[in-house]
Design a protein around this motif. Structure first.
Motif, PDB file in Angstrom:
ATOM      1  N   HIS A 286       0.687  -1.061   0.085  1.00  0.00           N
ATOM      2  CA  HIS A 286       0.087  -0.516   0.059  1.00  0.00           C
ATOM      3  C   HIS A 286       0.798   1.254   0.083  1.00  0.00           C
ATOM      4  CE1 HIS A 286      -2.661   2.534   2.637  1.00  0.00           C
ATOM      5  NE2 HIS A 286      -2.835   2.786   1.360  1.00  0.00           N
ATOM      6  N   LYS A 287       1.747   1.243   1.161  1.00  0.00           N
ATOM      7  CA  LYS A 287       2.532   2.852   1.138  1.00  0.00           C
ATOM      8  C   LYS A 287       3.323   3.083   0.078  1.00  0.00           C
ATOM      9  CE  LYS A 287       4.111   1.668   6.003  1.00  0.00           C
ATOM     10  NZ  LYS A 287       4.423   1.535   7.469  1.00  0.00           N
TER      11      LYS A 287
ATOM     12  N   PHE B  30      -0.335   5.894  -7.008  1.00  0.00           N
ATOM     13  CA  PHE B  30      -2.132   5.451  -7.441  1.00  0.00           C
ATOM     14  C   PHE B  30      -2.424   5.868  -5.964  1.00  0.00           C
ATOM     15  CE2 PHE B  30       1.485   2.358  -9.856  1.00  0.00           C
ATOM     16  CZ  PHE B  30       1.170   2.442 -10.663  1.00  0.00           C
ATOM     17  N   SER B  31      -3.628   5.738  -6.483  1.00  0.00           N
ATOM     18  CA  SER B  31      -5.146   6.022  -5.972  1.00  0.00           C
ATOM     19  C   SER B  31      -4.882   4.561  -5.066  1.00  0.00           C
ATOM     20  CB  SER B  31      -6.090   6.555  -6.542  1.00  0.00           C
ATOM     21  OG  SER B  31      -7.292   6.405  -5.658  1.00  0.00           O
ATOM     22  N   VAL B  32      -4.795   3.932  -3.761  1.00  0.00           N
ATOM     23  CA  VAL B  32      -5.128   2.571  -3.269  1.00  0.00           C
ATOM     24  C   VAL B  32      -5.046   3.329  -2.113  1.00  0.00           C
ATOM     25  CG1 VAL B  32      -2.305   3.488  -2.793  1.00  0.00           C
ATOM     26  CG2 VAL B  32      -3.658   0.740  -3.038  1.00  0.00           C
ATOM     27  N   GLY B  33      -5.824   2.212  -1.407  1.00  0.00           N
ATOM     28  CA  GLY B  33      -6.268   2.046   0.183  1.00  0.00           C
ATOM     29  C   GLY B  33      -5.820   0.540   0.591  1.00  0.00           C
ATOM     30  N   ALA B  34      -6.036   0.544   1.447  1.00  0.00           N
ATOM     31  CA  ALA B  34      -6.077  -1.345   2.503  1.00  0.00           C
ATOM     32  C   ALA B  34      -6.900  -1.412   3.617  1.00  0.00           C
ATOM     33  CB  ALA B  34      -4.549  -0.821   3.043  1.00  0.00           C
ATOM     34  N   LEU B  35      -6.442  -3.061   3.469  1.00  0.00           N
ATOM     35  CA  LEU B  35      -7.400  -3.140   4.327  1.00  0.00           C
ATOM     36  C   LEU B  35      -6.768  -4.951   5.077  1.00  0.00           C
ATOM     37  CD1 LEU B  35     -10.709  -2.942   4.853  1.00  0.00           C
ATOM     38  CD2 LEU B  35     -11.363  -4.793   3.365  1.00  0.00           C
ATOM     39  N   HIS B  36      -6.978  -4.461   6.247  1.00  0.00           N
ATOM     40  CA  HIS B  36      -6.689  -6.259   6.508  1.00  0.00           C
ATOM     41  C   HIS B  36      -7.116  -6.059   7.871  1.00  0.00           C
ATOM     42  CE1 HIS B  36      -3.535  -4.133   9.204  1.00  0.00           C
ATOM     43  NE2 HIS B  36      -2.949  -3.008   7.811  1.00  0.00           N
ATOM     44  N   GLY B  37      -6.979  -6.936   9.625  1.00  0.00           N
ATOM     45  CA  GLY B  37      -7.531  -7.564   9.967  1.00  0.00           C
ATOM     46  C   GLY B  37      -7.167  -6.834  11.309  1.00  0.00           C
ATOM     47  N   ASP B  38      -5.609  -6.191  11.552  1.00  0.00           N
ATOM     48  CA  ASP B  38      -5.197  -5.647  12.488  1.00  0.00           C
ATOM     49  C   ASP B  38      -5.627  -4.135  12.111  1.00  0.00           C
ATOM     50  OD1 ASP B  38      -3.768  -7.795  13.114  1.00  0.00           O
ATOM     51  OD2 ASP B  38      -1.683  -7.571  12.647  1.00  0.00           O
ATOM     52  N   MET B  39      -5.801  -3.776  11.024  1.00  0.00           N
ATOM     53  CA  MET B  39      -6.810  -1.619  10.995  1.00  0.00           C
ATOM     54  C   MET B  39      -7.671  -1.940  12.644  1.00  0.00           C
ATOM     55  SD  MET B  39      -6.333  -1.692   7.156  1.00  0.00           S
ATOM     56  CE  MET B  39      -6.168  -0.617   6.870  1.00  0.00           C
ATOM     57  N   ASP B  40      -7.423   0.073  12.517  1.00  0.00           N
ATOM     58  CA  ASP B  40      -9.020   0.192  13.296  1.00  0.00           C
ATOM     59  C   ASP B  40      -9.784  -0.469  12.364  1.00  0.00           C
ATOM     60  OD1 ASP B  40     -10.862   3.125  13.537  1.00  0.00           O
ATOM     61  OD2 ASP B  40      -9.866   1.761  15.773  1.00  0.00           O
ATOM     62  N   GLN B  41     -11.055  -0.686  13.182  1.00  0.00           N
ATOM     63  CA  GLN B  41     -12.215  -0.813  12.060  1.00  0.00           C
ATOM     64  C   GLN B  41     -13.052   0.006  11.424  1.00  0.00           C
ATOM     65  OE1 GLN B  41     -13.866  -3.768  11.463  1.00  0.00           O
ATOM     66  NE2 GLN B  41     -15.566  -2.755  10.908  1.00  0.00           N
ATOM     67  N   HIS B  42     -12.568   1.528  12.100  1.00  0.00           N
ATOM     68  CA  HIS B  42     -13.860   2.781  11.541  1.00  0.00           C
ATOM     69  C   HIS B  42     -12.532   3.028  10.293  1.00  0.00           C
ATOM     70  CE1 HIS B  42     -16.100   4.410  14.245  1.00  0.00           C
ATOM     71  NE2 HIS B  42     -15.175   3.717  15.675  1.00  0.00           N
ATOM     72  N   LYS B  43     -11.229   2.599  10.370  1.00  0.00           N
ATOM     73  CA  LYS B  43     -10.200   3.006   9.011  1.00  0.00           C
ATOM     74  C   LYS B  43     -10.884   1.708   8.431  1.00  0.00           C
ATOM     75  CE  LYS B  43      -6.775   4.553   7.377  1.00  0.00           C
ATOM     76  NZ  LYS B  43      -6.895   6.277   7.236  1.00  0.00           N
ATOM     77  N   ARG B  44     -11.461   0.991   9.048  1.00  0.00           N
ATOM     78  CA  ARG B  44     -11.074  -0.033   7.246  1.00  0.00           C
ATOM     79  C   ARG B  44     -12.446  -0.085   6.659  1.00  0.00           C
ATOM     80  NH1 ARG B  44     -10.485  -5.744  10.701  1.00  0.00           N
ATOM     81  NH2 ARG B  44     -11.690  -6.631   9.094  1.00  0.00           N
TER      82      ARG B  44
END
Length: 441
Positions: free
Chosen positions: A261-262, A269-283
């Motif tokens: 992602h970084k 690139f226009s890009v986001g990230a999603l994984h299990g350790d992220m805060d739910q609000h950020k996800r």
């Protein structure tokens, strides 16, 4: 096949909501499952991801729950989902299809405060949608009673099994009356899932559409054979293609999700990230930005493989070959949904050959190799092998050095190795307690 939803016996309010959502013809799993759920039969459904399983149980449940009212902390029905994203997606379905009913809903997932969720429970929930762990937390706190629950839905049962949630699921179902109606859906039907069905369901109607682990015909698949150091450059080349509307990029590890992602963000690139350790609000924030088109690409771990229900994803990129062959089907199922065409590409290194073989066995055919991305030549392979042999040699040299630094002491039935905690010149004896030296003389 039913010509319309009216043929399935759904009430006028539900049919109106379905029409508002733009749907006119039920999918095969909806056509088969809805009438039996309306008849209060237990159902065991097997259908690949993206075939409309969620609506196949939410639509009849709304009709069934239309009569009656929930009491505080005593939900009338529960739906268990393996991930937060999938649970939130089910909640969205209830809001969409239940818009002309006054049913109450509570969503219990991690990352959201207990206080907000307890308020929803106190108001009474006609339907309780939850991940198993968070529901058990509320049960342990005495905030949920399941004695009044009449319908239980277990969604993505095979994923529950993979993620180790089955013990919690068994505890939860054990608290519900044996007179309940139970519905279980799964994308695959291994032996373990059938065993669970025998425990949880009573004389179920078994429904299957499409062969287990099949991929949608609307998805164009392709693989590229690359060296480990080529992966990012090839992926970046793919992401620059003109025909990409948006895309989901899958990695095996959370750390790789963050790193990729970084890296892509730095490249513009226009890009986001999603994984299990992220805060739910950020996800949820990244997910909403992807849905709205604010970001074009979403780098994910497998936590999102079954939780994303976005009809218009044009591409899926497997940056890593999935460790579980079944996950390949679920990953690429994010595209080619609802009859749309989609594209799924995968990067394959020489380390991934066994994983690729397992995937092709599941899919039932060899995956096509993209033009110009054939396996490397013998010269490339030998060069790479030479590099790896050199690394292995260096590693062996270090291990020999470590063994020389340590001292081993033998007894009749066992061996103890004592290694110094810091680097030490060859030949120097490490500090060993005197009593140990005496005991091994």
């Amino acid at each position: 096949m039913a010509t319309s939803f009216e043929d399935l016996g759904l009430g006028p309010e539900v049919l109106r909501a379905v029409s508002d959502a733009g749907y006119t013809t039920p999918t095969p799993i909806q056509e088969k499952a809805i009438p039996f759920i309306m008849m209060n039969r237990d159902v065991l459904g097997c259908a690949q991801t993206g075939t409309g399983k969620t609506a196949s149980f939410t639509l009849p449940m709304i009709d069934i729950l239309a009569h009656g009212r929930a009491r505080a902390r005593m939900p009338r029905s529960i739906i268990l989902a393996p991930t937060r994203e999938l649970a939130a997606q089910v909640a969205d379905n209830f809001e969409t299809y239940g818009k002309y009913h006054k049913l109450s809903m509570a969503l219990l997932i991690g990352g959201i405060s207990f206080n907000e969720q307890e308020k929803a429970l106190d108001r009474g929930a006609d339907v309780l949608i939850a991940t198993p762990g968070r529901l058990m937390d509320h049960i342990d706190r005495g905030k949920v009673l399941l004695s009044d629950t009449k319908i239980v839905v277990i969604d993505e049962a095979d994923r529950m099994l993979d993620m180790g949630f089955i013990p919690d699921v068994e505890k939860i179902i054990g608290m519900v009356s044996s007179m309940r109606q139970t519905v279980m859906f799964s994308a695959t039907m291994p032996k373990e899932i059938r065993n669970l069905a025998e425990k949880f369901l009573s004389n179920p109607k078994e429904l299957t559409v499409d062969p287990p682990s099949s991929t949608a015909q609307t998805i164009t698949q392709g693989i590229a054979h690359v060296g480990p150091r080529q992966k990012r450059s090839v992926l970046e080349k793919w992401l620059k293609e003109d025909n990409i509307q948006n895309g989901v990029i899958f990695c095996n590890r959370k750390r790789d999700v963050s790193n990729l992602h970084k890296s892509l963000e730095k490249k513009g690139f226009s890009v986001g990230a999603l994984h299990g350790d992220m805060d739910q609000h950020k996800r949820m924030e990244w997910l909403e930005k992807f849905k709205s088109g604010e970001v074009k690409f979403l780098v994910c771990s497998d936590v999102a493989a079954r939780g994303l229900d976005i009809a218009a994803v044009s591409h899926v990129f497997n940056y890593d070959v999935p460790l579980n062959a079944e996950d390949y089907v679920h990953r690429i199922g994010r595209t080619g949904r609802a009859g749309r065409e989609g594209t799924a590409y995968m990067l394959v290194t020489h380390h991934d050959e066994k994983l690729l073989t397992a995937i092709e066995k599941i899919v039932g055919s060899s995956l096509p190799v993209l033009e110009g991305m054939e396996p490397r030549s013998k010269e490339d392979k030998s060069s790479n092998a030479s590099h790896e042999n050199k690394q292995a040699s260096n590693k062996n040299y270090q291990e020999r050095g470590n063994r020389k630094r340590g001292r081993k002491y033998r007894d009749q039935d066992f061996e103890i190795g004592i290694e110094p905690e810091f680097d030490m010149p060859f030949g120097q004896t490490p500090n060993v307690p005197a009593f140990l030296l005496r005991s091994f003389k």
